[in-house]
Design a protein around this motif. Structure first.
Motif, PDB file in Angstrom:
ATOM      1  N   UNK A 114      -8.800   5.173  -0.237  1.00  0.00           N
ATOM      2  CA  UNK A 114     -10.156   5.116   0.341  1.00  0.00           C
ATOM      3  C   UNK A 114     -10.163   4.259   1.608  1.00  0.00           C
ATOM      4  N   UNK A 115      -9.413   3.163   1.601  1.00  0.00           N
ATOM      5  CA  UNK A 115      -9.303   2.316   2.801  1.00  0.00           C
ATOM      6  C   UNK A 115      -8.655   3.076   3.951  1.00  0.00           C
ATOM      7  N   UNK A 116      -7.591   3.767   3.605  1.00  0.00           N
ATOM      8  CA  UNK A 116      -6.865   4.545   4.617  1.00  0.00           C
ATOM      9  C   UNK A 116      -7.786   5.592   5.252  1.00  0.00           C
ATOM     10  N   UNK A 124      -7.604  -4.902  -4.420  1.00  0.00           N
ATOM     11  CA  UNK A 124      -7.322  -4.059  -5.591  1.00  0.00           C
ATOM     12  C   UNK A 124      -5.859  -3.587  -5.540  1.00  0.00           C
ATOM     13  N   UNK A 125      -5.248  -3.411  -6.704  1.00  0.00           N
ATOM     14  CA  UNK A 125      -3.903  -2.818  -6.692  1.00  0.00           C
ATOM     15  C   UNK A 125      -3.948  -1.342  -7.089  1.00  0.00           C
ATOM     16  N   UNK A 126      -5.156  -0.752  -7.048  1.00  0.00           N
ATOM     17  CA  UNK A 126      -5.321   0.669  -7.377  1.00  0.00           C
ATOM     18  C   UNK A 126      -4.986   1.526  -6.148  1.00  0.00           C
ATOM     19  N   UNK A 162       0.841  -1.201   0.000  1.00  0.00           N
ATOM     20  CA  UNK A 162       0.000   0.000   0.000  1.00  0.00           C
ATOM     21  C   UNK A 162       0.867   1.239   0.000  1.00  0.00           C
ATOM     22  N   UNK A 163       0.501   2.232  -0.800  1.00  0.00           N
ATOM     23  CA  UNK A 163       1.251   3.490  -0.730  1.00  0.00           C
ATOM     24  C   UNK A 163       1.020   4.143   0.621  1.00  0.00           C
ATOM     25  N   UNK A 164       2.005   4.846   1.135  1.00  0.00           N
ATOM     26  CA  UNK A 164       1.836   5.473   2.445  1.00  0.00           C
ATOM     27  C   UNK A 164       1.039   6.778   2.325  1.00  0.00           C
ATOM     28  N   UNK A 169     -12.837   7.926 -12.070  1.00  0.00           N
ATOM     29  CA  UNK A 169     -12.314   6.578 -11.818  1.00  0.00           C
ATOM     30  C   UNK A 169     -12.959   6.151 -10.504  1.00  0.00           C
ATOM     31  N   UNK A 170     -13.719   5.096 -10.551  1.00  0.00           N
ATOM     32  CA  UNK A 170     -14.478   4.684  -9.367  1.00  0.00           C
ATOM     33  C   UNK A 170     -13.657   3.786  -8.444  1.00  0.00           C
ATOM     34  N   UNK A 171     -14.051   3.797  -7.180  1.00  0.00           N
ATOM     35  CA  UNK A 171     -13.422   2.949  -6.156  1.00  0.00           C
ATOM     36  C   UNK A 171     -14.536   2.120  -5.531  1.00  0.00           C
TER      37      UNK A 171
END
Ligand SMILES: O=C(O)CCC(=O)C(=O)O
Ligand SMILES: [Fe+2]
Length: 240
Positions: free
Chosen positions: A119-121, A111-113, A3-5, A99-101
């Motif tokens: 959105x999770x963060x 997802x790797x988006x 995950x990106x920080x 671009x939807x999430x």
């Protein structure tokens, strides 16, 4: 993919922001994210090629990916533009790219988006606690999300975001535009009450606009002078 920080700006004063939100029902938080997080998100949105143009035709939603748009003739594109602006004269109308999430946390995790990771963060831990505190809405469980890009000619007419059953406590717009001019349009407008004063918000960089649902707002048309598209990540803070 790891995950990106993402990180909130540690200098934000949630108590002071909460007092303003409680008073006005809307709030602009400048420098909401640590600068690296905002820079990464902006660069990612600029590079993406999976944008889909969305527009409504009455109650129906049309979605056109880039390949579909490219395959349209000039006449088809002009006819669609004419229909969109004609409908905007009096009714509810929009056109922008998205671009939807997914809303579902399990789907976000697989997802790797980076948008799903964002959105999770936003939907757990410190960021969610911060958003609950600022809005005073303890019932916030998660943030739904989409990235949006408004190109010249794109707009969203007046609406109040209220949809039965969605449990929207507040709307949010994270603006990610390092350079913008007021004259380029793409302003988030809060419509006037009896006194005739509307409020316009510039789509600046790393700025979160939060507002209570329902209230009347729109996005003014981005003009042909705009040098960039208007990028945001936007959605609602929702209960389950
Ligand atoms: O992009 C914005 O500033 C607002 C978007 C909005 O109002 C919506 O998507 O409902
Ligand atoms: Fe809205």
């Amino acid at each position: 993919m790891s995950s990106p920080p993402f990180a909130l700006n540690p200098a934000l004063d949630a108590t002071a922001l909460a007092a303003r939100f409680a008073r006005d029902g809307r709030l602009q938080i400048v420098d909401i994210l640590a600068p690296e997080s905002a820079t990464m998100l902006h660069a990612m949105l600029r590079e993406r090629t999976d944008w889909r143009q969305v527009l409504n035709s009455g109650g129906r939603v049309m979605e056109l990916d880039r390949a579909t748009r490219a395959a349209m003739s000039e006449e088809q594109r002009a006819a669609l533009d004419t229909a969109v602006y004609a409908a905007a004269r009096a009714g509810f109308q929009y056109r922008y790219e998205t671009i939807r999430v997914p809303d579902d946390e399990a789907a976000r995790r697989t997802s790797d988006d980076p948008l799903a990771a964002f959105a999770s963060w936003l939907s757990s831990g410190k960021p969610r606690a911060f958003l609950r505190m600022v809005t005073g809405a303890d019932g916030i469980d998660f943030a739904d999300a989409q990235a949006t890009a408004y190109a010249p000619g794109d707009f969203l007419t007046g609406h109040d975001d209220a949809v039965a059953g969605r449990h929207r406590h507040a709307a949010y717009v994270l603006s990610l535009n390092p350079m913008w001019r007021t004259e380029w349009g793409g302003l988030l407008l809060f419509h006037a009450g009896d006194d005739g004063w509307a409020q316009a918000v510039e789509p600046r960089f790393n700025t979160l606009n939060l507002f209570r649902v329902p209230q009347m707002h729109s996005v003014s048309e981005v003009t042909r002078a705009a040098a960039y598209r208007r990028y945001s990540i936007t959605g609602w803070l929702r209960g389950q």
